[in-house]
Design a protein around this motif. Structure first.
Motif, PDB file in Angstrom:
ATOM      1  N   ASP A  11       0.899  -1.208  -0.046  1.00  0.00           N
ATOM      2  CA  ASP A  11       0.014  -0.092  -0.156  1.00  0.00           C
ATOM      3  C   ASP A  11       0.952   1.313   0.026  1.00  0.00           C
ATOM      4  OD1 ASP A  11      -2.130  -1.690   0.119  1.00  0.00           O
ATOM      5  OD2 ASP A  11      -2.398  -1.681   2.373  1.00  0.00           O
ATOM      6  N   GLY A  12       1.976   1.194  -0.615  1.00  0.00           N
ATOM      7  CA  GLY A  12       2.754   2.487  -1.053  1.00  0.00           C
ATOM      8  C   GLY A  12       3.763   2.737   0.103  1.00  0.00           C
ATOM      9  N   VAL A  13       3.805   1.688   0.930  1.00  0.00           N
ATOM     10  CA  VAL A  13       4.895   2.024   2.153  1.00  0.00           C
ATOM     11  C   VAL A  13       5.875   0.825   1.845  1.00  0.00           C
ATOM     12  CG1 VAL A  13       5.021   1.536   4.777  1.00  0.00           C
ATOM     13  CG2 VAL A  13       3.138   2.575   3.754  1.00  0.00           C
ATOM     14  N   LEU A  14       7.064   1.178   1.850  1.00  0.00           N
ATOM     15  CA  LEU A  14       8.293   0.207   1.782  1.00  0.00           C
ATOM     16  C   LEU A  14       8.863   0.169   3.078  1.00  0.00           C
ATOM     17  CD1 LEU A  14      10.376  -1.465   0.068  1.00  0.00           C
ATOM     18  CD2 LEU A  14      11.686   0.770  -0.039  1.00  0.00           C
ATOM     19  N   THR A  15       8.973  -1.174   3.633  1.00  0.00           N
ATOM     20  CA  THR A  15       9.608  -1.593   4.925  1.00  0.00           C
ATOM     21  C   THR A  15      11.028  -2.223   4.660  1.00  0.00           C
ATOM     22  OG1 THR A  15       7.654  -1.863   5.860  1.00  0.00           O
ATOM     23  CG2 THR A  15       9.599  -2.745   6.784  1.00  0.00           C
ATOM     24  N   LYS A  48       5.641   5.788  -1.290  1.00  0.00           N
ATOM     25  CA  LYS A  48       5.233   7.136  -0.857  1.00  0.00           C
ATOM     26  C   LYS A  48       6.088   7.419   0.774  1.00  0.00           C
ATOM     27  CE  LYS A  48       1.989   7.697  -3.958  1.00  0.00           C
ATOM     28  NZ  LYS A  48       2.371   8.654  -4.992  1.00  0.00           N
ATOM     29  N   VAL A  49       6.118   6.147   1.504  1.00  0.00           N
ATOM     30  CA  VAL A  49       6.799   6.082   2.681  1.00  0.00           C
ATOM     31  C   VAL A  49       7.611   5.030   2.695  1.00  0.00           C
ATOM     32  CG1 VAL A  49       6.205   5.814   4.943  1.00  0.00           C
ATOM     33  CG2 VAL A  49       4.672   6.925   3.503  1.00  0.00           C
ATOM     34  N   ALA A 200       2.301   5.517   8.836  1.00  0.00           N
ATOM     35  CA  ALA A 200       2.751   5.193   7.528  1.00  0.00           C
ATOM     36  C   ALA A 200       1.583   5.154   6.419  1.00  0.00           C
ATOM     37  CB  ALA A 200       3.767   4.043   7.277  1.00  0.00           C
ATOM     38  N   ARG A 201       0.721   4.312   6.924  1.00  0.00           N
ATOM     39  CA  ARG A 201      -0.350   4.091   6.096  1.00  0.00           C
ATOM     40  C   ARG A 201      -1.168   5.356   5.687  1.00  0.00           C
ATOM     41  NH1 ARG A 201      -2.775  -2.016   7.264  1.00  0.00           N
ATOM     42  NH2 ARG A 201      -1.140  -3.454   6.349  1.00  0.00           N
ATOM     43  N   ASN A 202      -1.208   6.192   6.739  1.00  0.00           N
ATOM     44  CA  ASN A 202      -2.129   7.367   6.661  1.00  0.00           C
ATOM     45  C   ASN A 202      -1.371   8.229   5.843  1.00  0.00           C
ATOM     46  OD1 ASN A 202      -4.045   6.203   8.257  1.00  0.00           O
ATOM     47  ND2 ASN A 202      -3.536   7.715  10.326  1.00  0.00           N
ATOM     48  N   ILE A 203      -0.133   8.370   5.862  1.00  0.00           N
ATOM     49  CA  ILE A 203       0.535   9.370   4.928  1.00  0.00           C
ATOM     50  C   ILE A 203       0.691   8.838   3.490  1.00  0.00           C
ATOM     51  CG2 ILE A 203       2.902  10.143   4.522  1.00  0.00           C
ATOM     52  CD1 ILE A 203       3.456  10.309   7.470  1.00  0.00           C
ATOM     53  N   ALA A 204       0.836   7.337   3.388  1.00  0.00           N
ATOM     54  CA  ALA A 204       0.932   6.927   2.101  1.00  0.00           C
ATOM     55  C   ALA A 204      -0.533   7.138   1.101  1.00  0.00           C
ATOM     56  CB  ALA A 204       1.407   5.418   2.173  1.00  0.00           C
TER      57      ALA A 204
END
Length: 274
Positions: A11-15, A48-49, A200-204
């Motif tokens: 969901d646009g977040v790379l860990t 995104k994040v 992270a998800r909210n920002i992404a």
């Protein structure tokens, strides 16, 4: 060669998971892999994040590998790609600070030296109240921070607290780090994963263009001469006999082992007074 990084995207977040046993020492290989990863992300609009965390719950990034200067070939390659006016260690933090994505550190364990500098370089940092710790341990090794730490700390916590953190060489708990401004917030350890996931998800999930606009309106400080002064200070000390004796003594006494790193400050003070 095994990678020292593990990555996953959702969901646009790379860990990005640091995984360099036994204590996640920050060596030339990790710096190179991190540089290559972040460079590839600069043109990746799908991410995104970026969240940084550790495979080791005790250690985020222990500190720069004490023997890193022996990794000459990789260091020379890193130096060739570093921006003008920064050394290879500063280049790590500066790349993170200028990354188009929002960067977040999830700090469950300890981060010292170069690891603590990376925490300060990230846009956001959240730490576990019961288990996290931050420390600029370099003074106990006969040197000063050389990866941006002096400049990042001065901006985040002010000069007087930066001097305290650099010269006292103490491990700071998460609540104190948050009160000083070194990190954004200390949260209960049991809630850390969910807290970072939610942020992270909210920002992404923000509308297109919002992250870029916010980062444009809140650009990272350009330290310039400050980074040069920091490098000069570090370089003037690292080859001195006193520093070399402390660094070699640290390895002999158990630095970069799990047991030795649990109380690295005590280990270093023991060497200095022996």
């Amino acid at each position: 060669m095994n990678s020292t990084l593990r990555t996953s995207t959702e969901d646009g977040v790379l860990t990005v998971v640091f995984d360099n046993p036994p204590v996640n020492a920050l060596g030339a290989t990790t710096m190179r892999e991190l540089r290559d990863l972040l460079t590839g992300l600069e043109s990746d609009d799908s991410v995104k994040v970026v969240v940084f965390e550790s495979a080791n719950p005790e250690f985020f990034l222990a500190h720069v590998d004490i023997a890193v200067l022996d990794q000459r070939e990789e260091l020379e390659a890193l130096a060739a790609s570093a921006p003008e006016g920064v050394n290879v260690f500063q280049a790590v933090g500066e790349q993170i600070r200028h990354q188009p994505q929002v960067t977040i550190v999830k700090l469950a364990g300890k981060a010292r030296g170069g690891g603590a500098e990376l925490v300060a370089a990230a846009d956001l940092a959240f730490a576990a109240e019961e288990t996290a710790g931050l420390g600029q341990v370099e003074a106990l090794m006969g040197i000063t921070p050389g990866g941006g730490g002096t400049q990042y700390l001065r901006e985040r916590v002010g000069r007087h607290r930066a001097l305290e953190l650099v010269l006292a060489g103490e491990l700071v708990d998460a609540r104190t780090a948050a009160a000083y401004g070194w990190i954004n917030r200390a949260v209960p350890a049991a809630e850390l994963d969910e807290h970072v996931r939610r942020v992270a998800r909210n920002i992404a999930s923000l509308a297109a263009g919002v992250i870029a606009a916010a980062k444009k309106a809140l650009p990272p400080t350009e330290f310039g001469a400050g980074l040069v002064a920091e490098n000069d200070a570090w370089a003037s000390l690292v080859t001195r006999p006193a520093a070399q004796a402390l660094l070699s003594g640290a390895l002999a006494a158990g630095a970069q082992t799990v047991e030795g790193e649990r109380d690295l400050e005590g280990l270093m003070r023991g060497i200095a007074h022996s």
